[in-house]
Design an enzyme around this catalytic site. Structure first.
Site, PDB file in Angstrom:
ATOM      1  N   HIS A   5      22.895  45.303  43.372  1.00  0.00           N
ATOM      2  CA  HIS A   5      23.267  45.743  42.033  1.00  0.00           C
ATOM      3  C   HIS A   5      22.922  47.215  41.849  1.00  0.00           C
ATOM      4  CE1 HIS A   5      23.346  41.423  40.163  1.00  0.00           C
ATOM      5  NE2 HIS A   5      24.130  41.557  41.213  1.00  0.00           N
TER       6      HIS A   5
ATOM      7  N   ARG B  71      49.700  49.327  46.491  1.00  0.00           N
ATOM      8  CA  ARG B  71      50.123  50.468  47.301  1.00  0.00           C
ATOM      9  C   ARG B  71      49.673  51.783  46.664  1.00  0.00           C
ATOM     10  NH1 ARG B  71      54.415  47.176  46.460  1.00  0.00           N
ATOM     11  NH2 ARG B  71      55.411  48.597  44.986  1.00  0.00           N
TER      12      ARG B  71
ATOM     13  N   CYS C 253      19.887  41.906  35.391  1.00  0.00           N
ATOM     14  CA  CYS C 253      19.860  40.455  35.595  1.00  0.00           C
ATOM     15  C   CYS C 253      18.420  40.003  35.796  1.00  0.00           C
ATOM     16  CB  CYS C 253      20.731  40.063  36.783  1.00  0.00           C
ATOM     17  SG  CYS C 253      20.141  40.678  38.380  1.00  0.00           S
TER      18      CYS C 253
ATOM     19  N   GLU D   2      20.950  48.780  39.827  1.00  0.00           N
ATOM     20  CA  GLU D   2      19.527  49.106  39.691  1.00  0.00           C
ATOM     21  C   GLU D   2      18.848  49.220  41.052  1.00  0.00           C
ATOM     22  OE1 GLU D   2      20.503  46.156  36.268  1.00  0.00           O
ATOM     23  OE2 GLU D   2      21.234  46.655  38.277  1.00  0.00           O
TER      24      GLU D   2
ATOM     25  N   LEU E  78      54.823  42.468  45.661  1.00  0.00           N
ATOM     26  CA  LEU E  78      53.690  42.315  44.745  1.00  0.00           C
ATOM     27  C   LEU E  78      52.371  42.711  45.405  1.00  0.00           C
ATOM     28  CD1 LEU E  78      54.601  38.905  43.041  1.00  0.00           C
ATOM     29  CD2 LEU E  78      55.190  41.218  42.293  1.00  0.00           C
TER      30      LEU E  78
END
Length: 377
Positions: free
Chosen positions: A55, A215, A83, A57, A212
């Site tokens: 994370h 790019r 957290c 931190e 789909l």
């Protein structure tokens, strides 16, 4: 001349800037940035790169130590409440205490009601000074999709369309490449990058056979990249051709085709050999889209981009499940009664209560980009 950062607000803005460096890569985790300060100077910077990695931190503390700085009695500025529970990584509150940090300033409170305020209470009990809510509106906006997913269990839904001034997404002969220019198309790719999944209707597959894919987007090195963009096709009768591009590239086996319970069994069997097939309940001859979104939410789809066509866009809008629209307008008029439109469907009454807020217009070359949040009166 480089601006000198010295106030709490300056430091938090720097943390927000760092958080944005991983836009599109952290799902299903939020974007988070952190700054460590000692005697008015930044001694460490960090941001969360992707789910499963350290994370923000932890990265800020490690950065300070690598640079030879002591973190004892330093102040940490972090864009989200740290957290306090163990997930894929150890709790950040433990790392903060182990580092001897004397003050923590966080911007937004954890949106999960089960964890909100837990870190603040724990750190205070251990003698750490805690301040919060600094620039919380900016931090919450940064993680709008994550926050929606955490609180509702469903992905944040954006409907995106590129159309002419008269609302056409293709000519009467079916031509659609390209309605908008390169700048608008690049912004569309950014939306794909920020999303977890892109959804279209089977008519789009049959008429355009799109890839789909993502790019022309600069991404971090592979070990810092988030999950690949997931492709989803709404296809009640399992009509997706087996040679469709979305079923036959390197990610074809991960494409998800959504079918109705009464889809032809033979077609289902063939599709299941190529991709993921998911059965979705039907209500009044239409997919129960809320049920679908709940299923996708359980599969860690936090941010869903709906790219139509017109019938699919309308289905989400008429169901009241859209959170944001992003429409690109080209300075063209095509006309044609049978030409496809950006939003089709049965239509809404004028007083339907479907309202737009936070409306923003941008010029992209000769095109216009409209972004707005959806609200109900």
């Amino acid at each position: 001349m480089k601006k000198h950062l010295n106030s709490d607000e300056d430091m938090m803005r720097e943390a927000l800037r760092l958080a944005k460096r991983s836009k599109g890569e952290t799902s299903p985790n939020p974007m988070v940035g952190a700054v460590l300060v000692s005697r008015g100077k930044i001694i460490g910077r960090g941001w969360h790169r992707r789910a499963g990695l350290e994370h923000a931190e932890i990265n800020a503390i490690s950065n300070a130590h690598r640079l030879g700085h002591s973190t004892r009695n330093a102040t940490m500025y972090v864009t989200l409440e740290p957290c306090s529970t163990t997930g894929l990584t150890p709790p950040c509150t433990k790392a903060i205490l182990d580092a001897g940090i004397g003050r923590v300033v966080f911007s937004a409170t954890d949106p999960n009601p089960k964890h909100a305020g837990a870190a603040s209470r724990l750190l205070k009990r251990k003698g750490v000074k805690v301040d919060h809510s600094l620039l919380s509106d900016k931090s919450s906006e940064l993680n709008f999709a994550f926050n929606h997913w955490i609180t509702t269990g469903m992905p944040f839904v954006t409907v995106k369309a590129a159309m002419t001034l008269d609302g056409k997404i293709a000519s009467v002969t079916g031509e659609s490449k390209w309605i908008t220019g390169p700048l608008a198309r690049r912004e569309g790719m950014k939306l794909r990058h920020e999303g977890d999944a892109i959804l279209v209707g089977v008519n789009t597959i049959l008429s355009d056979d799109p890839s789909l894919t993502l790019r022309d987007i600069l991404r971090p090195k592979p070990e810092w990249r988030g999950p690949d963009l997931r492709r989803i096709v709404l296809d009640p009768r399992a009509r997706t051709p087996l040679d469709a591009k979305v079923l036959n590239d390197r990610l074809g086996s991960k494409t998800t085709v959504i079918v109705s319970p009464d889809a032809p069994i033979k077609r289902l069997a063939k599709l299941q050999e190529k991709c993921i097939v998911m059965i979705c309940p039907v209500y009044k001859n239409k997919f129960n889209l809320k049920s679908l979104l709940k299923k996708l939410g359980k599969q860690n789809v936090t941010n869903l981009l709906v790219e139509g066509g017109g019938e699919t866009n309308a289905a989400f809008i008429e169901s009241g499940l859209v959170n944001r629209i992003t429409f690109f307008y080209a300075p063209k008029i095509l006309g044609g009664r049978e030409a496809r439109t950006g939003v089709a469907g049965e239509g809404l009454p004028l007083n339907s209560g479907f309202l737009l807020k936070k409306i923003r217009w941008r010029n992209l070359g000769s095109d216009l980009m409209l972004t707005a949040r959806v609200t109900r009166a």
